[in-house]
Scaffold this active site. Structure first.
Site, PDB file in Angstrom:
ATOM      1  N   HIS A 102      38.997  28.446  46.441  1.00 16.82           N
ATOM      2  CA  HIS A 102      38.232  29.390  45.636  1.00 16.82           C
ATOM      3  C   HIS A 102      36.745  29.042  45.606  1.00 16.82           C
ATOM      4  CE1 HIS A 102      42.052  30.890  43.594  1.00 16.82           C
ATOM      5  NE2 HIS A 102      41.460  31.968  44.034  1.00 16.82           N
TER       6      HIS A 102
ATOM      7  N   ARG B  24      48.290  40.078  39.261  1.00 17.61           N
ATOM      8  CA  ARG B  24      46.922  40.382  38.879  1.00 17.61           C
ATOM      9  C   ARG B  24      46.341  41.291  39.948  1.00 17.61           C
ATOM     10  NH1 ARG B  24      42.845  37.481  41.639  1.00 17.61           N
ATOM     11  NH2 ARG B  24      41.369  37.968  39.997  1.00 17.61           N
TER      12      ARG B  24
ATOM     13  N   ASN C 143      42.959  42.474  42.256  1.00 19.25           N
ATOM     14  CA  ASN C 143      41.639  42.130  42.747  1.00 19.25           C
ATOM     15  C   ASN C 143      41.177  43.333  43.562  1.00 19.25           C
ATOM     16  OD1 ASN C 143      39.395  40.455  43.158  1.00 19.25           O
ATOM     17  ND2 ASN C 143      40.142  39.929  45.203  1.00 19.25           N
TER      18      ASN C 143
ATOM     19  N   GLU D 190      43.956  44.879  45.797  1.00 21.91           N
ATOM     20  CA  GLU D 190      45.043  43.939  46.065  1.00 21.91           C
ATOM     21  C   GLU D 190      45.896  43.782  44.809  1.00 21.91           C
ATOM     22  OE1 GLU D 190      42.411  41.058  49.046  1.00 21.91           O
ATOM     23  OE2 GLU D 190      42.963  40.329  47.057  1.00 21.91           O
TER      24      GLU D 190
ATOM     25  N   TYR E 255      28.574  38.619  46.868  1.00 20.42           N
ATOM     26  CA  TYR E 255      29.787  37.918  47.305  1.00 20.42           C
ATOM     27  C   TYR E 255      30.779  38.857  47.983  1.00 20.42           C
ATOM     28  CZ  TYR E 255      34.416  35.823  47.039  1.00 20.42           C
ATOM     29  OH  TYR E 255      35.671  35.391  47.347  1.00 20.42           O
ATOM     30  N   LYS E 256      30.924  40.045  47.459  1.00 22.49           N
ATOM     31  CA  LYS E 256      31.876  40.987  48.036  1.00 22.49           C
ATOM     32  C   LYS E 256      31.330  41.683  49.283  1.00 22.49           C
ATOM     33  CE  LYS E 256      34.280  41.952  43.637  1.00 22.49           C
ATOM     34  NZ  LYS E 256      35.727  41.855  43.874  1.00 22.49           N
TER      35      LYS E 256
HETATM   36  C1  HEM Z   1      47.764  30.769  43.939  1.00 25.06           C
HETATM   37  C2  HEM Z   1      47.468  31.860  44.478  1.00 25.06           C
HETATM   38  C3  HEM Z   1      46.102  32.286  44.905  1.00 25.06           C
HETATM   39  C4  HEM Z   1      45.614  32.280  46.165  1.00 25.06           C
HETATM   40  C5  HEM Z   1      46.331  31.809  47.436  1.00 25.06           C
HETATM   41  C6  HEM Z   1      44.272  32.798  46.094  1.00 25.06           C
HETATM   42  C7  HEM Z   1      43.438  32.924  47.188  1.00 25.06           C
HETATM   43  C8  HEM Z   1      42.146  33.423  47.137  1.00 25.06           C
HETATM   44  C9  HEM Z   1      41.271  33.500  48.265  1.00 25.06           C
HETATM   45  C10 HEM Z   1      41.596  33.001  49.669  1.00 25.06           C
HETATM   46  C11 HEM Z   1      40.109  34.058  47.841  1.00 25.06           C
HETATM   47  C12 HEM Z   1      38.867  34.327  48.695  1.00 25.06           C
HETATM   48  C13 HEM Z   1      37.890  33.212  48.525  1.00 25.06           C
HETATM   49  C14 HEM Z   1      36.791  33.289  49.576  1.00 25.06           C
HETATM   50  O1  HEM Z   1      35.816  34.033  49.357  1.00 25.06           O
HETATM   51  O2  HEM Z   1      36.907  32.604  50.608  1.00 25.06           O
HETATM   52  C15 HEM Z   1      40.261  34.342  46.439  1.00 25.06           C
HETATM   53  C16 HEM Z   1      39.307  34.947  45.645  1.00 25.06           C
HETATM   54  C17 HEM Z   1      39.433  35.081  44.279  1.00 25.06           C
HETATM   55  N1  HEM Z   1      40.467  34.637  43.499  1.00 25.06           N
HETATM   56 FE1  HEM Z   1      42.202  33.838  44.132  1.00 25.06          FE
HETATM   57  N2  HEM Z   1      43.963  33.110  44.816  1.00 25.06           N
HETATM   58  C18 HEM Z   1      45.055  32.807  44.047  1.00 25.06           C
HETATM   59  C19 HEM Z   1      45.178  32.972  42.698  1.00 25.06           C
HETATM   60  C20 HEM Z   1      44.190  33.428  41.876  1.00 25.06           C
HETATM   61  C21 HEM Z   1      44.326  33.567  40.457  1.00 25.06           C
HETATM   62  C22 HEM Z   1      45.579  33.273  39.648  1.00 25.06           C
HETATM   63  C23 HEM Z   1      43.161  34.032  39.988  1.00 25.06           C
HETATM   64  C24 HEM Z   1      42.907  34.336  38.530  1.00 25.06           C
HETATM   65  C25 HEM Z   1      41.805  34.321  37.938  1.00 25.06           C
HETATM   66  C26 HEM Z   1      42.264  34.188  41.133  1.00 25.06           C
HETATM   67  C27 HEM Z   1      40.963  34.659  41.093  1.00 25.06           C
HETATM   68  C28 HEM Z   1      40.189  34.943  42.194  1.00 25.06           C
HETATM   69  C29 HEM Z   1      38.907  35.625  42.117  1.00 25.06           C
HETATM   70  C30 HEM Z   1      38.215  36.135  40.861  1.00 25.06           C
HETATM   71  C31 HEM Z   1      38.432  35.726  43.436  1.00 25.06           C
HETATM   72  C32 HEM Z   1      37.167  36.447  43.905  1.00 25.06           C
HETATM   73  C33 HEM Z   1      37.633  37.794  44.400  1.00 25.06           C
HETATM   74  C34 HEM Z   1      36.582  38.854  44.633  1.00 25.06           C
HETATM   75  O3  HEM Z   1      35.672  39.025  43.818  1.00 25.06           O
HETATM   76  O4  HEM Z   1      36.717  39.586  45.616  1.00 25.06           O
HETATM   77  N3  HEM Z   1      42.922  33.803  42.256  1.00 25.06           N
HETATM   78  N4  HEM Z   1      41.502  33.942  46.036  1.00 25.06           N
END
Ligand code: HEM
Ligand code: FES
Lengths: 339, 315
Positions: A195, A225, A227, A267, A318-319
């Protein structure tokens, strides 16, 4: 299921992907409020929205099933490393296969059938004409390793997280339609490491709380959740590996074509504890809808105008929306005259 | 709790002077498969109160038809083990939680060194079949007192051969933990389940030898903390909501038709926060910061409770 799989459409080249009126109606619109901020937006993954809703079942199979399975095959044929499983994740892969097969067979019995006799399992997928008998737990009896085998029959990307020392590690997965991240790059990383690039959320303690919750998750109580991001053209595979194919498309957005060219990419992420391995399964089910199609629902268009208009600058950056964010806001403003 | 599983006690057997083994079979649903090191929380409805104790599953994880647990009689404890030993009979029904796991093997380890004290052998009973299947390197060092504990020692010794080491302190054979740890190859992970004194001894030996803390794993049960009943008074309506020992404050409010926004029901999302006007709070959530907790005017009713007999909520 109201929305039956339709003929194969494309997510590349000529982009024939489209949403039927029913698919638009059931689209998992992600903005409950006028302002979007990161939060620990996790809730129990229980049915919601009644029959036909995207949240009716554990897994959502919809009209894009055949198209997405075709697209997945194109990606994996060209880049086999988009699916990987470290040795110690073997049991977790079988966990995942079991969870997906049993829930598909239960919720979509017209399309999928699972027969279990001891460790002899027979799996039928009528949508893809698959009919295989194998020994549960013995990879040599399947045409492909278990994660890849079942992953190619279910919409959405998958990650399997190994839990060690109160943390989660990205040690297996199949990722063919990511919103700009790479499984090969993130493989082996911990929750906070993968993250790393996310702005704002680290300081607000969001990841700390989310991780605590995830590591305490129990078998049989999945959570979800949402996204979201925006994507130019209905392209599923927006991965760093293929950046050269899609990055430049951001410059093709104009005030005239923004409504049809820009897609809201949602997502629905489902997290579920795996019983045999104690791994956590993470499903990323991606939905695409054009702004034009969103505009068919005036409430959505109005709401989205407000969220886009007030989106913090670090999130725009970021997006990857910087080049066309203002065109999106301008386009949506026609549906929200008061603002 | 809605996700509990109803099971029937299929058999009971005395596996050591103070230890009884219970075999549990599902009544309505199937049992979940479980992972090595997993435990269930067993609910024991004694006349006085409902006890909830966590017990490791000790059967082969590949056998999903039944669960086995072993309970050591602890005269001084809260009474759950006395209930299991004295009240529970074959054919009785019990409620258990789905399995969860806070003591999973670290599968990337080069070698697994298991140290069991007494009834602490139970989680390793589910490790061993999977370790044998994976063909990993391991040793079990089992410390017991044959006049009280020592369950399964004969079958383990027979099954494991030179991977098994038994120490009976009633016969004055003791394990030199420092010596044992010093002989382990690099990349060994060490698992301890047993009394606090054993855990401490191993941790001290590891420190002396300069082993990193990350290779030491010990079982700590996070059984649901017992809750005391209390009254929540609603400021706006003056309504008195009784919160029983088993229910969360959130559940009790909902049962009285007072809806509070909520998502996770696990103390992390922050949705359910309520303002507290009066009364001390037993904070159990991960959401509020330490400062907010100290201020004492906000509560997460999905997990936290009154520290006293009464709370006044500003809702
Ligand atoms: C365990 C499972 C999870 C996986 C495998 C996962 C994986 C990822 C990945 C690969 C990214 C992209 C990061 C990048 O820019 O390289 C991401 C973004 C993000 N994740 Fe997770 N995540 C998980 C769970 C969560 C949970 C539970 C939250 C709760 C708050 C969360 C919040 C976020 C947020 C806020 C972003 C930015 C997304 C955006 O603005 O587009 N993630 N996550
Ligand atoms: S419901 Fe999430 S913190 Fe209480």
């Amino acid at each position: 299921m109201r929305v039956a799989p339709k003929e194969v459409e494309t997510f590349r080249d000529d982009f024939t992907y489209s949403n039927s009126p029913e698919a638009i109606k059931r689209f998992p619109f992600p903005f409950p409020e006028d302002e979007y901020r990161y939060s620990v937006n996790m809730e129990p993954h229980t049915p919601k929205g009644g029959e036909g809703s995207a949240y009716e079942h554990f897994l959502d199979i919809d009209e894009h099933y055949l198209s997405e399975m075709t697209e997945r095959k194109l990606v994996l044929d060209a880049m086999p490393h988009r699916c990987l499983a470290m040795d110690h994740m073997e049991l977790a892969c079988w966990d995942m296969l079991e969870r997906l097969m049993t829930s598909l067979a239960e919720d979509y019995s017209d399309y999928f059938k699972l027969t279990i006799e001891g460790d002899q399992w027979t799996w039928e997928n009528k949508l893809l004409n698959i009919h295989d008998t194998f020994t549960f737990g013995d990879s040599s009896t399947l045409p492909k390793p278990p994660l890849e085998y079942i992953g190619c029959q279910v919409q959405g990307d998958f990650a399997l997280l190994d839990q060690r020392d109160g943390d989660l590690f990205l040690d297996a997965g199949m990722v063919t339609c990511p919103a700009d991240w790479s499984l090969a790059f993130d493989a082996g990383m911990s929750f906070k490491e993968w993250h790393g690039p996310v702005p704002m959320a680290h300081n607000e303690g969001i990841f700390e709380r989310a991780l605590k919750y995830l590591t305490a998750m129990q078998v049989g109580s999945p959570i979800r959740r949402l996204n979201w991001t925006l994507t130019v053209n209905a392209r599923m595979d927006t991965s760093p590996e293929t950046y050269h194919e899609w990055g430049h498309e951001r410059t093709s957005v104009t005030p005239d074509n923004v409504g049809e060219k820009v897609y809201l990419r949602v997502e629905v992420q489902v997290m579920d504890r795996m019983p045999r391995s104690n791994a956590l399964m993470f499903i990323i089910r991606t939905y695409l809808i054009s702004l034009e199609d969103i505009a068919t629902n005036p409430e959505w268009a109005k709401r989205m105008h407000r969220t886009m208009k007030t989106l913090p600058a670090p999130l725009i950056e970021y997006k990857g929306l910087s080049r066309y964010h203002s065109m999106v806001v301008d386009y949506l403003s026609q549906f929200d005259p008061a603002n | 709790m809605s996700n509990q599983i109803k099971v029937e006690v299929a058999s009971i057997c005395q596996v050591a002077p103070t230890i009884r083994e219970f075999t549990l079979e599902a009544i309505d649903d199937e049992l979940y498969p479980f992972s090595p090191g997993a435990h269930v929380v067993v609910e024991m409805p004694s006349a006085k109160k409902i006890y909830k104790n966590a017990y490791s599953l000790l059967s082969d994880p590949a056998d999903t038809n039944r669960y086995r647990i072993a309970v050591r009689l602890q005269e001084t404890s809260r009474g759950g083990s006395i209930y299991m030993h004295e009240q529970v009979k074959v054919g009785d029904q019990l409620l258990i939680s789905p399995p969860s796991n806070l003591f999973s093997p670290f599968w990337l380890a080069k070698k697994h060194l298991m140290l069991a004290g007494g009834v602490g052998v139970t989680p390793f009973m589910s490790y061993i079949p999977e370790m044998l299947r994976r063909n990993t390197d391991f040793e079990l060092h089992y410390m017991y007192r044959s006049l009280q504990t020592g369950a399964y020692k004969n079958e383990l010794s027979e099954q494991l051969g030179d991977k098994y080491f038994g120490y009976d302190s009633d016969r004055h054979t003791r394990c030199d933990v420092t010596e044992l740890l010093s002989q382990q190859p690099l990349g060994t992970h060490i698992y301890i389940c047993g009394p606090e004194s054993l855990i401490q001894a191993v941790e001290e030996a590891a420190q002396t030898l300069g082993l990193p803390a990350s290779v030491i794993h010990s079982e700590e049960f996070a059984a649901p903390k017992p809750g005391m009943p209390f009254i929540a008074e609603i400021k706006s309506s003056g309504k008195q909501v009784e919160v029983s020992a088993e229910d969360s404050l959130l559940e009790a409010l909902e049962a009285s038709d007072i809806s509070v926004p909520n998502l996770c029901r696990g103390g992390v999302c922050g949705q359910c926060v309520c303002t507290v006007e009066e009364g001390d709070i037993d904070h159990r959530d991960q959401y509020l910061s330490d400062d907010e907790k100290a201020a004492g005017n906000a509560i997460m009713p999905c997990v936290s409770r009154a520290a006293g007999e009464r709370l006044v909520l500003d809702i």
